[in-house]
Design a protein around this motif. Sequence first.
Motif, short mmCIF file in Angstrom:
data_model
loop_
_atom_site.label_atom_id
_atom_site.label_comp_id
_atom_site.label_asym_id
_atom_site.label_seq_id
_atom_site.Cartn_x
_atom_site.Cartn_y
_atom_site.Cartn_z
N GLY A 94 -11.62 10.86 -5.59
CA GLY A 94 -12.81 10.03 -5.33
C GLY A 94 -13.01 8.92 -6.36
N ASP A 95 -12.28 8.98 -7.50
CA ASP A 95 -12.39 7.93 -8.53
C ASP A 95 -11.49 6.73 -8.18
N LEU A 96 -11.80 5.63 -8.84
CA LEU A 96 -11.10 4.38 -8.56
C LEU A 96 -10.72 3.67 -9.84
N GLN A 97 -9.51 3.12 -9.88
CA GLN A 97 -9.16 2.19 -10.96
C GLN A 97 -8.73 0.87 -10.33
N TRP A 98 -9.44 -0.19 -10.68
CA TRP A 98 -9.11 -1.52 -10.15
C TRP A 98 -8.58 -2.30 -11.34
N MET A 99 -7.27 -2.48 -11.40
CA MET A 99 -6.64 -3.13 -12.56
C MET A 99 -6.16 -4.52 -12.19
N THR A 100 -6.67 -5.50 -12.90
CA THR A 100 -6.20 -6.87 -12.70
C THR A 100 -5.14 -7.10 -13.77
N ALA A 101 -3.89 -7.09 -13.37
CA ALA A 101 -2.80 -7.20 -14.35
C ALA A 101 -2.79 -8.59 -14.98
N GLY A 102 -3.13 -9.62 -14.20
CA GLY A 102 -3.11 -10.98 -14.73
C GLY A 102 -1.79 -11.28 -15.40
N LYS A 103 -1.85 -11.79 -16.64
CA LYS A 103 -0.62 -12.26 -17.29
C LYS A 103 0.28 -11.14 -17.81
N THR B 55 -3.65 -4.03 -9.18
CA THR B 55 -3.32 -2.73 -8.59
C THR B 55 -4.63 -1.95 -8.47
N VAL B 56 -4.81 -1.34 -7.31
CA VAL B 56 -6.04 -0.58 -7.05
C VAL B 56 -5.65 0.85 -6.71
N THR B 57 -6.02 1.78 -7.59
CA THR B 57 -5.62 3.17 -7.40
C THR B 57 -6.85 3.99 -7.04
N TYR B 58 -6.79 4.67 -5.90
CA TYR B 58 -7.91 5.44 -5.38
C TYR B 58 -7.41 6.86 -5.16
N MET B 59 -8.02 7.81 -5.87
CA MET B 59 -7.50 9.19 -5.82
C MET B 59 -8.07 9.97 -4.62
N LEU B 60 -7.17 10.70 -3.97
CA LEU B 60 -7.58 11.53 -2.84
C LEU B 60 -7.65 13.01 -3.24
N LEU C 36 -3.99 6.59 -3.13
CA LEU C 36 -3.52 5.35 -2.52
C LEU C 36 -3.41 4.31 -3.62
N GLN C 37 -2.31 3.59 -3.65
CA GLN C 37 -2.23 2.44 -4.55
C GLN C 37 -1.98 1.18 -3.73
N LEU C 38 -2.93 0.25 -3.90
CA LEU C 38 -2.89 -1.02 -3.18
C LEU C 38 -2.58 -2.12 -4.17
N TRP C 39 -1.73 -3.06 -3.80
CA TRP C 39 -1.47 -4.24 -4.63
C TRP C 39 -2.05 -5.46 -3.92
N LEU D 169 0.87 -1.19 0.00
CA LEU D 169 0.00 0.00 0.00
C LEU D 169 0.90 1.22 0.00
N ASP D 170 0.78 2.04 -1.04
CA ASP D 170 1.53 3.29 -1.13
C ASP D 170 0.55 4.45 -1.09
N GLU D 171 0.84 5.42 -0.22
CA GLU D 171 0.13 6.70 -0.29
C GLU D 171 1.05 7.59 -1.11
N PHE D 172 0.60 8.04 -2.28
CA PHE D 172 1.49 8.81 -3.14
C PHE D 172 1.07 10.27 -3.18
N SER D 173 2.06 11.12 -3.41
CA SER D 173 1.84 12.55 -3.55
C SER D 173 2.83 13.00 -4.61
N VAL D 174 2.33 13.29 -5.80
CA VAL D 174 3.22 13.45 -6.95
C VAL D 174 2.89 14.72 -7.72
N SER D 175 3.93 15.49 -8.07
CA SER D 175 3.75 16.67 -8.93
C SER D 175 4.52 16.42 -10.21
N ALA D 176 3.95 16.83 -11.35
CA ALA D 176 4.65 16.70 -12.64
C ALA D 176 5.97 17.47 -12.55
N PRO D 177 7.03 17.02 -13.20
CA PRO D 177 7.09 15.94 -14.17
C PRO D 177 7.36 14.56 -13.54
#
Length: 350
Positions: A145-154, A121-126, A171-174, A100-108
């Motif tokens: 408030g949006d969510l991406q639930w990505m099943t990487a599989g193969k 990988t489950v990415t939930y935006m704060l 937050l990104q959860l694996w 579980l990573d709490e990320f805080s990122v500014s471009a670039p």
Amino acid sequence: MSSCCSSINYSTLFRSSMIKQTTSIACFPPLCCHPKAKRYWFIKSRYKSAMGDDETQSFQNPRYVIKKVLARPQHEGNGAIVRRSIGRGELKNLDPFLMLDEFSVSAPAGFPDHPHRGFETVTYMLEGAFTHQDFAGHKGTIRAGDLQWMTAGKGIIHSEMPAAPGENKGLQLWINLSSKNKMMEPRYQELKREDISEVKREGVTVRIIAGESFGVQSPVYTQTPTMYLDFTLSPGSQVQQRIPESWSAFVYIVEGEGVFGEPSAAAVGSHHALVLSPGDGVEVWNRAAKPLRFVLLGGQPLMEPVVQYGPFVMNTQAEIEQAIEDFNCCKNGFDKGKFWASLMKCEGPN
Ligand code: FJE
Ligand code: FE
């Protein structure tokens, strides 16, 4: 290891602390009859609270905190800062959770092209926004408030980059996949803020990302049975949440401070992960003057060997070697890597 079509080895892509190989079999301490449970019942009878699960008023076997870990900032990806809780040295085996990573990122800064195999990988935006783009042409931007639930599989190769000015937080959860699902076709589930149900009761707000709370079920399909709830407790409120008895569970505090598990426990503040004992539910109190926001994660342990090499998580060393070869050669799930314009090049006859 042979490199069939690429001269760039996987490891050249990631200079970070994730280039570690770990082998483990999950374990969980047997703590069901802990003496603390008795004291809990005595004190608890004086409280009334919102119940994230309707019929029952209290738990037979309440969960309490067995481990507290502060997630300190560390470098990850390309110039990004993350606070890693699950997956750091002190918290390696919380089967089925890998990270579980709490990320805080500014471009670039960001997370340019990188692969995944064998987990979700489950990415939930704060706050802010993140754009993801993968090697199969899948692209999207997720906002607070949006969510991406990505099943990487193969195999997935993708980039995840900040898309709004200033800090982009989330937050990104694996979550690990069972051996039978590790090589499944990749799959995305994307939920906009308004697609995530929110229940408000007695000073408690819960957003139901996965699983069920207050009788409301999330539409997200979890390959590995998982509960993911985002709670906000106003000052003076409390909540009880049922969690399947045998599941691993932990809390990550996003904002404010709260008392977890036992009413007599010391309050814990933001950026801490709290591992919960086995049991059928957890109770939380906000006795502070500010709102408390935390996520509650529960997952059914897979009880399988875990062999991790950065973003490849398999059951055996041979499967890891295969994953690296498949990635380098753009095959067995990484085929589309050949055509993916990126930092890495998969060229040549293959
Ligand atoms: C990474 C492999 C990865 N934490 N938090 C190796 F998958 C990653 C990676 C992330 C990541 C992405 C987001 Cl959006 C949030 C994250 C790790 O993409 F950074 C390395 N080094
Ligand atoms: Fe990724």
